[in-house]
Enzyme design. Structure first.
Site, PDB file in Angstrom:
ATOM      1  N   PRO A 272       0.842  -1.198   0.000  1.00  0.00           N
ATOM      2  CA  PRO A 272       0.000   0.000   0.000  1.00  0.00           C
ATOM      3  C   PRO A 272       0.881   1.254   0.000  1.00  0.00           C
ATOM      4  CG  PRO A 272      -0.040  -1.090   2.150  1.00  0.00           C
ATOM      5  CD  PRO A 272       0.694  -1.997   1.208  1.00  0.00           C
TER       6      PRO A 272
ATOM      7  N   THR B 190       0.554   5.421  -0.280  1.00  0.00           N
ATOM      8  CA  THR B 190      -0.157   6.700  -0.333  1.00  0.00           C
ATOM      9  C   THR B 190       0.531   7.621  -1.325  1.00  0.00           C
ATOM     10  OG1 THR B 190      -1.038   6.533   1.892  1.00  0.00           O
ATOM     11  CG2 THR B 190      -0.594   8.757   1.065  1.00  0.00           C
TER      12      THR B 190
ATOM     13  N   TYR C 275      -1.675   4.593  12.787  1.00  0.00           N
ATOM     14  CA  TYR C 275      -3.018   5.135  12.539  1.00  0.00           C
ATOM     15  C   TYR C 275      -4.016   4.528  13.540  1.00  0.00           C
ATOM     16  CZ  TYR C 275      -0.507   6.952   8.594  1.00  0.00           C
ATOM     17  OH  TYR C 275       0.422   7.606   7.824  1.00  0.00           O
TER      18      TYR C 275
HETATM   19  C1  LIG Z   1       5.355   6.936  -0.538  1.00  0.00           C
HETATM   20  C2  LIG Z   1       4.967   5.875   0.460  1.00  0.00           C
HETATM   21  C3  LIG Z   1       3.641   5.761   0.851  1.00  0.00           C
HETATM   22  C4  LIG Z   1       3.240   4.755   1.739  1.00  0.00           C
HETATM   23  N1  LIG Z   1       1.920   4.626   2.058  1.00  0.00           N
HETATM   24  C5  LIG Z   1       1.500   3.584   2.827  1.00  0.00           C
HETATM   25  C6  LIG Z   1       0.110   3.361   3.059  1.00  0.00           C
HETATM   26  O1  LIG Z   1      -0.784   4.077   2.560  1.00  0.00           O
HETATM   27  N2  LIG Z   1      -0.223   2.315   3.861  1.00  0.00           N
HETATM   28  C7  LIG Z   1       0.712   1.473   4.410  1.00  0.00           C
HETATM   29  O2  LIG Z   1       0.354   0.530   5.120  1.00  0.00           O
HETATM   30  N3  LIG Z   1       2.035   1.659   4.191  1.00  0.00           N
HETATM   31  C8  LIG Z   1       2.449   2.674   3.396  1.00  0.00           C
HETATM   32  N4  LIG Z   1       3.788   2.817   3.113  1.00  0.00           N
HETATM   33  C9  LIG Z   1       4.744   1.770   3.540  1.00  0.00           C
HETATM   34  C10 LIG Z   1       4.967   0.752   2.387  1.00  0.00           C
HETATM   35  O3  LIG Z   1       3.808  -0.046   2.204  1.00  0.00           O
HETATM   36  C11 LIG Z   1       6.193  -0.168   2.653  1.00  0.00           C
HETATM   37  O4  LIG Z   1       5.998  -0.871   3.849  1.00  0.00           O
HETATM   38  C12 LIG Z   1       7.487   0.643   2.733  1.00  0.00           C
HETATM   39  O5  LIG Z   1       7.620   1.449   1.568  1.00  0.00           O
HETATM   40  C13 LIG Z   1       8.739  -0.242   2.829  1.00  0.00           C
HETATM   41  O6  LIG Z   1       8.829  -1.111   1.727  1.00  0.00           O
HETATM   42  P1  LIG Z   1       9.884  -0.866   0.513  1.00  0.00           P
HETATM   43  O7  LIG Z   1      11.246  -0.911   1.130  1.00  0.00           O
HETATM   44  O8  LIG Z   1       9.638  -2.008  -0.420  1.00  0.00           O
HETATM   45  O9  LIG Z   1       9.568   0.462  -0.082  1.00  0.00           O
HETATM   46  C14 LIG Z   1       4.205   3.850   2.261  1.00  0.00           C
HETATM   47  C15 LIG Z   1       5.548   3.993   1.885  1.00  0.00           C
HETATM   48  C16 LIG Z   1       5.937   4.971   0.980  1.00  0.00           C
HETATM   49  C17 LIG Z   1       7.383   5.048   0.551  1.00  0.00           C
END
Ligand SMILES: Cc1cc2nc3c(=O)[nH]c(=O)nc-3n(C[C@H](O)[C@H](O)[C@H](O)COP(=O)(O)O)c2cc1C
Length: 358
Positions: free
Chosen positions: A22, A24, A177
């Site tokens: 997910p 945002t 949250y």
């Molecule tokens: C731009 C951005 C927006 C995110 N929005 C959410 C979100 O809406 N809900 C959520 O559970 N995690 C959110 N996260 C966390 C990501 O789901 C994920 O756990 C995090 O990016 C680490 O994984 P990665 O190293 O593959 O990027 C967000 C992360 C980023 C970078």
């Protein structure tokens, strides 16, 4: 197991185990209606095994970000219908992350409404609102009947997501949250049945997930948690308390037969996550958090070591609309540009290049 092999998570059929985490992105305007750009963004990424949408608000007061999409109004439902059908047309599977922002918002973000939380404790810090940066407000502590109304909003929102054609929902219990605020002893100092003991702090999340599962079918429902993430003042610094709280949570979810449990934790293969997985008894989606961007190597390792059934991948999917193809063929990747994560428009959203054809 192979990262590129199919798997069924409850009723969700995944063509591979790379899950779009997910994310945002705040591109749905003041109406919170996903439009053409959002449709294109998700459609481009339909090659992952499962898309989990960005956190989407189930009622107006739970909106945490300017430009965040909702699943409240008829127009929002219609917008999501277009997203779901575009993803399905490309053979993808998509669930909506239903996210109540709790105290992580401000009246200048949620339309002048109240800001709610389990307890009247404000986050120490500032939030970006439609009128600039402001201190987090003191939240209203939900009375028990107000918590029940909020639970009903999660149920109604989940029904609307399925009505819009999504394959299911992920309840957002992570990252500080509302639901995470109930779990953490730092943000929940209630003295009723929703506070105090670990079992009591887990109660609201159990009730929400159970009610949503009853409404739309457990096989379409996942839950995301982030124990020990220590973000947005939802602190969890005592391992015994963490295990007692999240243990109580997963023990009570186990009989439901949910589609999956998604855990964000820096050590997905460690004792805590693996014990929670065992007690949950169902499929695990893992993500090691914000420390480093998830790499192909890490994802392959999580699946090959059987530490997870699927891997949630965030930033690499932002930058690579065709990530599965790139990872499968060991092709080079585009680099994510953090400056456009929360910006407006197509730049850094729908304009990351695909592998050149041929
Ligand atoms: C731009 C951005 C927006 C995110 N929005 C959410 C979100 O809406 N809900 C959520 O559970 N995690 C959110 N996260 C966390 C990501 O789901 C994920 O756990 C995090 O990016 C680490 O994984 P990665 O190293 O593959 O990027 C967000 C992360 C980023 C970078």
């Amino acid at each position: 197991m192979d990262l590129f092999s199919p798997v069924a998570l409850g009723d969700l059929q995944l063509a591979n185990r790379v899950v779009m985490a997910p994310l945002t992105r705040m591109r749905s305007g003041a109406s919170g209606v996903p439009g053409d750009l959002v449709v294109e963004h998700y459609e481009q990424r339909a090659g992952v095994g499962l898309i989990i949408t960005e956190g989407t608000y189930p009622n107006h007061e739970s909106q945490a970000f300017v430009g965040q999409p909702g699943i409240v109004t008829e127009e929002q439902v219609e917008g999501w219908r277009r997203v779901a059908s575009a993803v399905h047309e490309r053979g993808g599977t998509i669930v909506m992350q239903v996210m109540h922002g709790g105290r992580v918002t401000h009246p200048d973000t949620n339309g002048g409404r109240r800001v709610v939380a389990p307890s009247a404790i404000a986050i120490d810090g500032q939030t970006r609102t439609s009128t600039g940066k402001q201190p987090y407000p003191m939240p209203h502590a939900l009375a028990a009947d107000e918590a029940h109304a909020t639970l009903q909003d999660f149920v109604d929102a989940s029904r609307r997501a399925v009505e819009a054609g999504l394959d299911g929902v992920e309840i957002h219990g992570a990252n500080g949250y509302l639901l995470h605020e109930f779990l953490s002893p730092a943000s929940n100092v209630r003295t009723d049945e929703y506070g105090g003991t670990p079992e009591n702090r887990a109660r609201f999340v159990v009730e929400v997930v159970t009610a949503v599962a009853e409404a739309i079918g457990a096989g379409r429902v996942g839950l995301r948690i982030s124990p020990e993430h220590n973000i947005q003042d939802a602190l969890e610094t005592d391992r015994d308390d963490v295990l007692a709280t999240y243990g109580a949570l997963v023990d009570q979810l186990q009989p439901l037969g949910l589609a999956y449990l998604s855990v964000l934790h820096s050590e997905p293969g460690g004792d805590l996550v693996q014990e929670l997985r065992r007690r949950f008894g169902g499929h695990l989606i893992a993500n090691s958090g914000f420390g480093g961007v998830t790499t192909r190597e890490e994802a392959v390792q999580l699946i090959e070591s059987a530490h997870a059934d699927a891997v949630a991948v965030g930033r690499a999917v932002i930058a690579n609309p065709d990530l599965v193809e790139r990872w499968a063929g060991e092709h080079p990747e585009n680099e994510p540009n953090a400056a456009t994560f929360y910006a407006a428009g197509a730049e850094g959203y729908t304009d990351y290049p695909f592998l050149a054809a041929g």
